[in-house]
Design a protein around this motif. Sequence first.
Motif, PDB file in Angstrom:
ATOM      1  N   VAL A   1      24.519  36.688  10.215  1.00  0.00           N
ATOM      2  CA  VAL A   1      23.151  35.881  10.841  1.00  0.00           C
ATOM      3  C   VAL A   1      22.950  36.372  11.815  1.00  0.00           C
TER       4      VAL A   1
ATOM      5  N   SER B   1      19.230  31.947  16.115  1.00  0.00           N
ATOM      6  CA  SER B   1      18.622  32.206  14.710  1.00  0.00           C
ATOM      7  C   SER B   1      17.497  31.136  14.601  1.00  0.00           C
TER       8      SER B   1
ATOM      9  N   GLU C   1      19.726  30.967   5.698  1.00  0.00           N
ATOM     10  CA  GLU C   1      20.825  31.261   6.812  1.00  0.00           C
ATOM     11  C   GLU C   1      21.298  30.054   7.514  1.00  0.00           C
ATOM     12  N   GLN C   2      20.605  29.119   7.923  1.00  0.00           N
ATOM     13  CA  GLN C   2      21.217  28.090   8.495  1.00  0.00           C
ATOM     14  C   GLN C   2      22.091  27.112   7.537  1.00  0.00           C
TER      15      GLN C   2
ATOM     16  N   THR D   1      21.065  39.657  11.102  1.00  0.00           N
ATOM     17  CA  THR D   1      19.681  39.504  10.820  1.00  0.00           C
ATOM     18  C   THR D   1      18.834  38.860  11.833  1.00  0.00           C
ATOM     19  N   THR D   2      19.276  38.136  12.858  1.00  0.00           N
ATOM     20  CA  THR D   2      18.411  37.554  14.032  1.00  0.00           C
ATOM     21  C   THR D   2      18.099  38.547  14.923  1.00  0.00           C
TER      22      THR D   2
ATOM     23  N   ALA E   1      29.877  35.003   7.544  1.00  0.00           N
ATOM     24  CA  ALA E   1      28.512  34.408   7.554  1.00  0.00           C
ATOM     25  C   ALA E   1      28.190  34.675   9.005  1.00  0.00           C
TER      26      ALA E   1
ATOM     27  N   PRO F   1      16.881  39.734   5.339  1.00  0.00           N
ATOM     28  CA  PRO F   1      18.025  38.661   5.711  1.00  0.00           C
ATOM     29  C   PRO F   1      18.261  38.225   4.384  1.00  0.00           C
TER      30      PRO F   1
ATOM     31  N   LEU G   1      22.187  38.172   2.728  1.00  0.00           N
ATOM     32  CA  LEU G   1      22.698  36.829   2.086  1.00  0.00           C
ATOM     33  C   LEU G   1      23.135  37.011   0.760  1.00  0.00           C
TER      34      LEU G   1
END
Length: 227
Positions: free
Chosen positions: A46, A98, A22-23, A49-50, A42, A143, A147
Amino acid sequence: MPDIRELKGAIIGLLAFAAAEEQMLLAATPAAEPGRPQCWAALPLVAHTTDFKRQQVQRLQAIERGQVPPEFGEIDHTSDGLYRGYAARPADAVAADSRAVTGELIAGVHAADADDLRDPSRHPWLRGRQLWLQVIVRGFWHPAGHLGEYYLGHGRGDRAVALAAHGVATAGYLGAPGPARGMASYNLACALARAGRLDQAAAALREAVTLNPDVRVNGQLEALLAP
C-alpha cells in the motif's frame, strides 16, 4: 465517451473502489506481516501504490499551476532496497497517507478542466496519452492489480478473482469508458490465469483486448493462455 460529469464520477468511483480495498487489507493484516520482494506484505504494497497515486496528484497540480510535472521513472518491483524502504514505514502513517493521497487525487479530478482530461495535445509531456485514463491507471488499475497479486501470493486465489471480478462489475456499473473497463477485465484475466482457470482467463482477456487494445503490450499473459 460520457459527458465530463459522468466521466469524473466514473473516475472517482474507481479510485474509491481501489482505496477501500487497500484500507480493508491494512485493517485485516498484522503490521509485522512477513514479506519479501517476490511476495510483498500488505503494508509495503500500500505504501508503494500510494506513492504512485501521489505522482498523479503532482501531475494534476502541475497542470492547474500551468507547470510541467517531473518525470517519473520505472521502478524495479524485485529490488530488495525498494521493498525494505517501504516495509520500514510505520503502519499508521501508511494507512493515513493512503487515505490522504486518495483524497487529494479525487480533489484533483474534481478540479480538472474537461479539455485537460480528454485532450492529450494540450500537454506534450503526456505523449499522446489521455490524462483521465492515466489517473485510472495509477489510481485503480495499478493498485487493484497489486492487490490481486498479494492475494495470489498468499494462497488466496479465490479472493484475487473475486476482487478483480468486483472491479469489472464496478467499472460497468459506473459506466466507465471502454479503455477503463478493459483494464479491469485485464486484471480479471490475470487473476484467473494465475488461479489456473485458463478458459475463463482467455475469455476475460478477449474482452479486455476488445475494450482496450493497448493491454496487448503485455504479451506474457497471452503466452500463458496460448494453446
